[in-house]
Write a protein that holds these residues in place. Sequence first.
Motif, PDB file in Angstrom:
ATOM      1  N   ARG A  97      -3.865  -3.396   4.234  1.00  0.00           N
ATOM      2  CA  ARG A  97      -4.378  -4.535   3.470  1.00  0.00           C
ATOM      3  C   ARG A  97      -5.530  -4.129   2.541  1.00  0.00           C
ATOM      4  NH1 ARG A  97      -5.641  -5.081   8.776  1.00  0.00           N
ATOM      5  NH2 ARG A  97      -7.841  -5.311   9.389  1.00  0.00           N
ATOM      6  N   GLY A  98      -6.354  -3.170   2.964  1.00  0.00           N
ATOM      7  CA  GLY A  98      -7.447  -2.720   2.107  1.00  0.00           C
ATOM      8  C   GLY A  98      -6.945  -2.008   0.871  1.00  0.00           C
ATOM      9  N   ASP A  99      -5.971  -1.122   1.042  1.00  0.00           N
ATOM     10  CA  ASP A  99      -5.408  -0.391  -0.101  1.00  0.00           C
ATOM     11  C   ASP A  99      -4.679  -1.333  -1.051  1.00  0.00           C
ATOM     12  OD1 ASP A  99      -5.844   2.573   0.562  1.00  0.00           O
ATOM     13  OD2 ASP A  99      -4.935   1.840   2.400  1.00  0.00           O
ATOM     14  N   LEU A 100      -3.956  -2.295  -0.490  1.00  0.00           N
ATOM     15  CA  LEU A 100      -3.183  -3.213  -1.331  1.00  0.00           C
ATOM     16  C   LEU A 100      -4.076  -4.187  -2.095  1.00  0.00           C
ATOM     17  CD1 LEU A 100      -0.290  -3.956   1.186  1.00  0.00           C
ATOM     18  CD2 LEU A 100      -0.144  -2.568  -0.899  1.00  0.00           C
ATOM     19  N   ALA A 101      -5.242  -4.511  -1.507  1.00  0.00           N
ATOM     20  CA  ALA A 101      -6.148  -5.461  -2.156  1.00  0.00           C
ATOM     21  C   ALA A 101      -7.055  -4.805  -3.180  1.00  0.00           C
ATOM     22  CB  ALA A 101      -6.996  -6.161  -1.098  1.00  0.00           C
ATOM     23  N   ALA A 102      -7.126  -3.480  -3.169  1.00  0.00           N
ATOM     24  CA  ALA A 102      -8.015  -2.780  -4.097  1.00  0.00           C
ATOM     25  C   ALA A 102      -7.543  -2.970  -5.538  1.00  0.00           C
ATOM     26  CB  ALA A 102      -8.052  -1.293  -3.758  1.00  0.00           C
TER      27      ALA A 102
END
Length: 314
Positions: A97-102
Amino acid sequence: MAASAVTAALSLDATVVLLTPVVLATSARLGARPRPHVFATAHLANTASLLLPVSNLTNLLAFAASGLTFTRFAGLMALPWAVAIGVEYVVFRRYFRGDLAAPPEHVPEAAEPAPLPRFATAVLALTLAGFAVASLAGASPAWAALAGAVALGVRALRRRETTPRRLLASTAPAFCLFVLALGVVVRAVVDHGLGDGLEWLTPDGDSLPALLAVAGVAAVLANLINNLPAVLALLPLAAPAGPGVVLAVLIGVNIGPNLTYAGSLATLLWRRMLHVHGEDVRLGDFTRLGLLTTPAALAAAVAALWAGLRLTGG
């Protein structure tokens, strides 16, 4: 979805060799973090290879042992395939989720759309249809695949896009010899003790607990000795029990390798592709993600297979 479609129609090797570099290049162009998408190519190369007999070499072996037609095989595996991909998607969305939200590092310039390769697409569609027709006629799907390969190869030669030597090399004769030798070795090991041990571990029947146990044994064995030797060792034990047990073995040896690098040749090839392109994947990341996805996807796919068998009387 692209990885799932490529794997199902063109085999898991196409996803690893062709799609992984495309994913890396696309991520770089868009300024996106590549980790979620790169890991997806590895996981879906294994998981999404459940659908068709031609999606994986393990599938071809299981298809021959199952006694099913091409369309019946695909029909029984469609729900497990969709359910397993769904589990992978849900876990990936949360894990990355962190990588996708960046936000992207830059906004790319608009690119002209590439033309559709009409001839190759038409040959692919006809080849897939040929698999079903060949199965109904009692012929091996290998003949449909050969016809498609000949059509593409002859056209490429006429257009001087390749050479006879490159076409011969693309048949991977060394790999075919490796598979043959591996089959001989596995047969010898099974006949000298491994078969008795696996028979003791494998439960009888095609109840849901039995199918789950069979798939679990197959998954563990795939991670210990690789999925191709695992399926060669297990199919002689599974075939007399019926197609349901054979397909449970297949689910285990196809989804199970997402747990470790050594689980399948495709995963090892994927890691090599990343190394060639200067990307590093840590063992801890791969294993943690595998622990989150593999048991859940395995159980869900087996439950879907069991439900399909009960609904269709198979």
